[in-house]
Each structure stands twice: as structure tokens, then as C-alpha cells.
Design an enzyme around this catalytic site. Structure first.
Site, PDB file in Angstrom:
ATOM      1  N   GLY A  17      17.402  36.385 -23.978  1.00 49.85           N
ATOM      2  CA  GLY A  17      16.390  35.986 -24.953  1.00 49.85           C
ATOM      3  C   GLY A  17      15.850  37.185 -25.705  1.00 49.85           C
ATOM      4  O   GLY A  17      15.736  37.161 -26.945  1.00 49.85           O
ATOM      5  N   HIS A  18      15.522  38.257 -24.977  1.00 52.47           N
ATOM      6  CA  HIS A  18      15.078  39.489 -25.634  1.00 52.47           C
ATOM      7  C   HIS A  18      16.181  40.051 -26.531  1.00 52.47           C
ATOM      8  O   HIS A  18      15.922  40.520 -27.642  1.00 52.47           O
ATOM      9  CB  HIS A  18      14.699  40.540 -24.585  1.00 52.47           C
ATOM     10  N   GLY A  23       9.704  35.166 -29.444  1.00 51.84           N
ATOM     11  CA  GLY A  23      10.483  33.982 -29.101  1.00 51.84           C
ATOM     12  C   GLY A  23       9.646  32.719 -29.168  1.00 51.84           C
ATOM     13  O   GLY A  23       8.447  32.728 -28.888  1.00 51.84           O
ATOM     14  N   GLN A  45       1.441  31.600 -28.208  1.00 52.56           N
ATOM     15  CA  GLN A  45       1.259  33.024 -28.430  1.00 52.56           C
ATOM     16  C   GLN A  45       1.603  33.390 -29.876  1.00 52.56           C
ATOM     17  O   GLN A  45       0.871  34.139 -30.533  1.00 52.56           O
ATOM     18  CB  GLN A  45       2.138  33.823 -27.475  1.00 52.56           C
TER      19      GLN A  45
END
Length: 309
Positions: free
Chosen positions: A38-39, A157, A163
Site C-alpha cells: 500500500g505504501h 491512502g 484522516q
């Protein structure tokens, strides 16, 4: 790849190497380390969009409550550095807590000293209900990292969608000189959203946890196929049907399920079909679920997930 551990060193290098911002664009990916695919997807997008890419690795104490897993949070900096080098990252900023919080950072917020950032109105629901000071800690550290790294675009993401919305509001209303870009959730073959906390779980529990996404996806399908407005409870029932056997076996425990307006995160009583909504009138189906490991019953991990419809 350059590696920096102090604010002074990074800022001086950034100023000397990239003083003329009109000539290059810089992308930035803030992380808490324990990097996964994902990163990597965020970094790859940054490299595609920009001339240079910076990454930070910092486990931020300010977003952990005293009862949470700060000490146990996985830290894998040597492995992270190898991955970042293989991805062609230009600079890594990996500070200590004392660099970011010169006055110290006790987990008890009443004992904390120094400047902190709160984004009221959108931080209090969903994750903010369970973790009341979480977004205060996130907004504070991210603004500090923006000031240190001075990027043009920062990448986040979709898994942490609240967030992103909180930070987007902060950037807009504090007049920060950069753009934010949200990238899709990266999932394993089973559908489970990739997360650093997945490392706590056995393979069996990760497979069972994939039903978190399956439940949300069932609600998404109901919305997409409906030609009329659909009641909130119908969607909740569909989700819980997928989760029931795992809740009954105590493997899953629901913290919250949300069916909310994307722009405000206010809960919706009914959802209009997609054909009746404007392109900006998106719906977010999201949740937080506690997963108890089947092999290690004393291990419980809180996972979040969401789908935008």
C-alpha cells in the site's frame, strides 16, 4: 537515497538542493513505517507525478492513547530503508520523537505542551468517537512534516479516509501551500485491506478478516443495483449478515459501521441511487472492527476499511 534523522539536517539539505521550487516538483509520502505494498503504491504514484519523492517514517506518539499499542507498533526501519531504496526514493526523514516534539510527548494529553492542531467539525465522529485525540495528533504531526519537507503534493491512502478528509480541511483552511492526493486502497487477494497491523494476525485470522470487506462490498452492490432510495437499515443488515458467524464466534467485534456523506461524514438515513446523485454526492461505507486472533486469543487488532460509492 539520502537518510536524515534531524529536522535541521533535512531542512538545510532541502534548502540547498531544491531552493528553486519553480524548476522541480516534490512529492511526499508520510508513513509510520512497517512498509507494505500500500505504501509502495503511494510512492510509485509520487514518482510518476513528480521530479523528486520524499518519504517520512515516524511512529507518532501524539496519535496514540495511553491504552493503545504505541510500544508494540511494528518498527522495521532497516527493512523499510531497503524497500525505499529499491523504489528509488530520493530522501527519507526518520526522526526521533524528541525531534518532532521538543517539549516531550506524554500520551496523557493534559500533560502535553507545545502547539497542537485540531480540526473541529469532522474529527469527532467515526474514528474520533473511539479515539478522541487521534486526529489532533495526526493533524499536528502532518503539518509539522509538511513544514519540514515542503512538498508540492502529499499522498495518502483511501483506507484512512477520514484522516484524508481531516487533512484536506486543514490544508485548505490553514492555507498550506500544497495539494493532497488520495490513492485507492491496496488489498490482498482475499480483499483484506493491507495494513501494518495485519502482521499481528495469523493467516487464518487474516482470511477471516477479509469478510470485513465482503460485508461492506455487499452493501455497495445493493446501492449500485437499486433504482430507488435504499434505507440505511437494509444496508446494515446486509453487512451484518456477512459478519454474523464471526461475531458469534467472538473473532470479530464491531466498533462502528458508518454510512455517511463523503463531504461531511454525517450519517445518512437513506441513500439515493447513483443515477439520482451528483458526481460529488458520494457515499462512504466504512467501519472499524476488532479482530481476535484464532491462534492467539490474547491478541486483538483493530482494523478499518471503507468503500466509496
Amino acid at each position: 537515497m539520502k537518510v536524515f534523522h534531524t529536522v535541521k539536517e533535512f531542512v538545510e539539505w532541502r534548502k540547498n538542493e531544491f531552493s528553486d521550487r519553480s524548476k522541480i516538483s516534490i512529492g511526499f509520502v508520510p508513513t509510520m513505517g512497517c512498509l507494505h505494498a500500500g505504501h509502495a503504491s503511494l510512492i510509485k504514484q509520487s514518482k510518476e507525478d513528480n521530479d523528486k519523492t520524499f518519504v517520512s517514517v515516524f511512529v507518532n506518539p501524539a496519535q496514540f492513547a495511553p491504552s493503545e499499542d504505541l510500544d508494540q507498533y511494528p518498527r522495521t526501519l532497516p527493512e523499510d530503508i531497503k524497500l525505499l531504496e529499491s523504489l528509488g526514493v530520493d530522501a527519507l526523514f526518520a526522526p526521533s520523537p524528541s525531534e518532532i516534539y521538543p517539549q516531550g510527548i506524554p500520551l496523557d494529553t493534559t500533560q502535553q505542551r507545545g502547539p497542537f492542531v485540531s480540526v473541529h467539525g469532522i474529527s469527532e465522529m467515526l474514528e474520533g468517537k473511539t479515539r478522541p485525540n487521534f486526529f489532533r495528533g495526526v493533524a499536528t504531526v502532518v503539518l509539522k512534516l509538511f513544514n519540514i519537507t515542503a512538498p508540492d503534493i502529499a499522498y495518502f491512502g483511501q483506507k484512512d479516509i477520514q484522516q484524508f478528509i481531516v487533512l484536506e480541511t486543514m490544508v485548505k483552511e490553514l492555507f498550506c501551500n500544497l495539494k493532497l492526493k488520495m490513492m485507492p486502497i491496496v488489498r490482498g487477494e482475499s480483499g483484506l485491506a493491507l495494513s501494518s497491523r495485519n502482521k499481528y494476525l495469523s493467516e487464518k485470522s487474516k482470511a477471516d478478516a477479509s469478510n470485513i470487506y465482503a460485508g461492506l462490498h455487499s452493501a455497495e452492490k445493493l446501492i449500485l443495483k437499486s433504482a430507488v432510495s435504499i434505507k440505511r437499515q437494509v444496508l446494515l443488515d446486509s453487512i451484518m449478515e456477512y459478519w454474523k458467524q464471526f461475531i458469534d464466534s467472538k473473532e470479530l467485534k464491531v466498533d462502528y459501521i458508518s454510512i455517511a456523506d463523503y463531504n461531511t461524514l454525517q450519517e445518512l438515513d437513506s441513500i439515493e441511487p447513483s443515477t439520482h446523485r451528483q458526481s460529488h454526492d458520494k457515499v462512504v461505507i466504512s467501519c472499524a472492527v476488532y479482530v481476535t486472533d484464532v491462534d492467539k486469543p490474547d491478541t486483538t487488532v483493530r482494523l478499518i476499511d471503507n468503500i466509496i460509492v
